[in-house]
Design an enzyme around this catalytic site. Structure first.
Site, PDB file in Angstrom:
ATOM      1  N   ARG B 227       0.830  -1.211   0.000  1.00  0.00           N
ATOM      2  CA  ARG B 227       0.000   0.000   0.000  1.00  0.00           C
ATOM      3  C   ARG B 227       0.863   1.260   0.000  1.00  0.00           C
ATOM      4  O   ARG B 227       2.027   1.256   0.379  1.00  0.00           O
ATOM      5  CB  ARG B 227      -0.972  -0.018   1.177  1.00  0.00           C
ATOM      6  N   HIS B 228       0.229   2.343  -0.423  1.00  0.00           N
ATOM      7  CA  HIS B 228       0.873   3.653  -0.446  1.00  0.00           C
ATOM      8  C   HIS B 228       0.905   4.209   0.981  1.00  0.00           C
ATOM      9  O   HIS B 228      -0.067   4.035   1.715  1.00  0.00           O
ATOM     10  CB  HIS B 228       0.060   4.580  -1.354  1.00  0.00           C
ATOM     11  N   PRO B 229       1.984   4.874   1.382  1.00  0.00           N
ATOM     12  CA  PRO B 229       2.029   5.345   2.766  1.00  0.00           C
ATOM     13  C   PRO B 229       0.970   6.398   3.106  1.00  0.00           C
ATOM     14  O   PRO B 229       0.486   6.423   4.239  1.00  0.00           O
ATOM     15  CB  PRO B 229       3.447   5.929   2.911  1.00  0.00           C
ATOM     16  N   THR B 230       0.597   7.244   2.146  1.00  0.00           N
ATOM     17  CA  THR B 230      -0.291   8.364   2.505  1.00  0.00           C
ATOM     18  C   THR B 230      -1.526   8.504   1.610  1.00  0.00           C
ATOM     19  O   THR B 230      -2.298   9.452   1.785  1.00  0.00           O
ATOM     20  CB  THR B 230       0.487   9.705   2.451  1.00  0.00           C
ATOM     21  N   PHE B 234      -4.967   2.586  -2.272  1.00  0.00           N
ATOM     22  CA  PHE B 234      -3.908   2.681  -3.279  1.00  0.00           C
ATOM     23  C   PHE B 234      -3.042   1.460  -3.045  1.00  0.00           C
ATOM     24  O   PHE B 234      -2.010   1.525  -2.385  1.00  0.00           O
ATOM     25  CB  PHE B 234      -3.118   3.974  -3.029  1.00  0.00           C
TER      26      PHE B 234
END
Lengths: 396, 396
Positions: B227-230, B234
């Site tokens: 996953r995307h950190p922020t 996503f």
């Protein structure tokens, strides 16, 4: 000696990561970077975390030392300023979706008429040609599409992303190579050219031997966790407190390793005599080694391996990276002093060259349009009155 | 127009991956690569798998189109030949352990006296300076030491290596940037210079925002799986048959996504109104989405997402990469015809430039010393008799 690109002027229309990282590299090599931003809004990355004192450190870390001019490219006057600037620079870099510059009336075919020496570099998700060139791209998407996710991670885990934006970063690096080689060529031809780098293409270019491995046995390569596909033992082992990487790269190191862990008996074991045999019997071998490594801490093993000359490494977290003696000695952690945020540490330049004197600090990233007046005056000879008028009309 | 480095001659003393990948890039840009190999043994990578008909495809895929001269650099006559060649080339690239060239009597300080225009590029594990510069390096080791392993993988899994040799490949790319910028600079100064790139330094340079994330909260960043950190959602989701990547990059896409999966009710849900809120509540949100995505196959979702314009990708395995229509349209899979192996597909050149005409094939990699006679004659004017004598004496 001045820096290698000390005389090069770059008009930088890029946003977010792939483009700005590329122009940051050019800046490290000495180029002057004129960053064009949308008035009041600026580069999207100004709104990406992490933040400190309401400023994006993400933005700051890849835009240091650039100068910012704000131009509204949707206005006729804005387009005119851009065309004027194009005539004063060596390189233009953009990372819009393909066709955007043409829609703005600023496509390469027009710009090269204004400046035949212009090197026009476009970095995009899928490149400027092909059936999918218009699709939106994200780093995660090209990592998935380009195959790197299929060979990273564990056989039984969900798909694993490379933990940094390898799609953006490698596109930046290939674009920078293209730009520098075009600058060299221009010295002989007097002509600029267009460079077109797609993130997806770059993912394919870095797959290394995975493409040929597949062609030998017809089986798509799978993720292998942390072990080497053909060298054994060559992986991370769990020590008493944490993991330690032990790459036993040849038969001589294998002997040293067996002695160091007190298993001399394995050296002459018929199943483990050569690397080929060790790899064939890794399911027998690895548990035997794991049973030994778990007995001591990473620090204890490091001492032992250091004494016998066996390569090894802990899994450094970011805090350890930033204090590693070799990384510090190589000036790979440098500092920005920002007026609002204070001191922030970022990565230094890994290209050490005779013509680049090492500096331990970098200039801060610009505010939106911080250098608009200066650039309009020095590059284009605009007067204070003209600038005031453009500002009033929302052009800059 | 000739290729950008069409007049550049490179003396290539590199082995294995980081060096040969760099000179392969220079070859793609038009340079002539003279690969110096140990007689009879050659580049170590000739002995690395995968093999086909007893030939290393690993070697073949990164040494295509180079010319090979075999020289025993431990003999005085071999050193003399190398010094003579140095006077005929623009660039020398080596990836020995620091100090090796000096021990051979072929250090940069001596070579630059013979050819002040020489660009000498050294690619090494830890660079040519600093307390650990003499240590042996492997890709896996610098991945561990430089921090990328600490941010790749899953919070609860063992350390995860990036599935290709990102340590070697990024060092190659940074070295190529240094070389091209030095070639450009030489046009103005008439002088060569030394370039010193360390694999570990390059690992730090590509950590991207991980360094600043750590400085905001004092917590070393951890691996996040896929996953995307922020940004949320996503990531990769499990569909009925396999995983699919769905990057919902903004609020507009969030609406489209909710509609596409039949969960319009989530659009106005107070916990999920903005990206910030979705990221804060991802532990509530993700299971709701997982429950929907599991209901259809990747192909079914791809059709649906395609129709509504939502970015998405399957996790392409290498076989899928090699038949992807965009990758093929971009000429990113090219072919080598080797006399012993037949046709092998390798990655193409991702730097598309006006001055590089796309070609769908590449020349094969050389045999050890295949071009020894040719190079000695054309570069140095040696006679057949001299060459025969050198061969008899084991110099070449």
């Amino acid at each position: 000696m001045p820096k290698p690109l000390g005389q090069v002027k770059v008009l930088d229309l890029t946003r977010v990561l792939a483009g700005p990282y590329c122009t940051m590299l050019l800046k490290e090599l000495g180029a002057e970077i004129i960053k064009v931003e949308v008035p009041m809004i600026g580069d999207d990355a100004r709104h990406f975390g992490p933040f400190k004192n309401n400023k994006s450190l993400y933005f700051m870390s890849i835009n240091h030392g650039k100068e910012s001019i704000s131009i509204n490219l949707k206005t006729e006057q804005g387009k005119r300023i851009l065309r004027e600037l194009v005539q004063q620079v060596d390189v233009l870099v953009e990372n819009f979706r393909p066709g955007t510059m043409e829609k703005l009336g600023l496509g390469y075919e027009l710009l090269k008429e204004l400046n035949p020496r212009l090197i026009y570099a476009a970095s995009s998700g899928f490149g400027h040609t092909g059936p999918d060139s218009q699709k939106p791209a994200y780093d995660m998407l090209v990592q998935a599409m380009g195959g790197i996710i299929s060979i990273t991670g564990w056989p039984d885990s969900p798909p694993t992303r490379v933990g940094m934006s390898i799609g953006d970063i490698t596109a930046s690096l290939f674009t920078a190579i293209g730009i520098c080689s075009a600058l060299y060529q221009r010295e002989h031809t007097g002509q600029g050219q267009k460079i077109d780098v797609g993130m997806l293409d770059c993912q394919v270019a870095i797959l290394e031997n995975a493409l040929v491995r597949y062609q030998v046995d017809g089986v798509p390569p799978k993720p292998l966790g942390n072990r080497h596909p053909t060298i054994t033992p060559f992986q991370a082992f769990k020590a008493k407190d944490d993991y330690i990487v032990i790459p036993v790269g040849n038969d001589n190191l294998w002997k040293i390793f067996c002695q160091a862990i007190g298993r001399e008996d394995l050296i002459e074991h018929e199943q483990f005599l050569t690397n080929k045999l060790r790899t064939e019997h890794l399911e027998t071998l690895i548990p035997l080694l794991e049973a030994e490594i778990i007995k001591k801490t990473v620090a204890e093993w490091s001492d032992i391996f250091e004494r016998v000359g066996l390569p090894h490494s802990p899994i450094n977290t970011i805090d350890k990276v930033m204090t590693n003696r070799q990384i510090l000695a190589r000036n790979m952690i440098v500092e920005i002093e920002d007026k609002d945020v204070g001191a922030i540490k970022i990565a230094g330049n890994p290209i050490k060259m005779t013509s680049i004197e090492e500096e331990t600090t970098r200039k801060p990233a610009p505010e939106i349009g911080e250098h608009t007046d200066k650039i309009l005056k020095t590059f284009l000879g605009y007067s204070d009155e003209q600038i005031a008028e453009l500002r009033q009309e929302g052009v800059i």
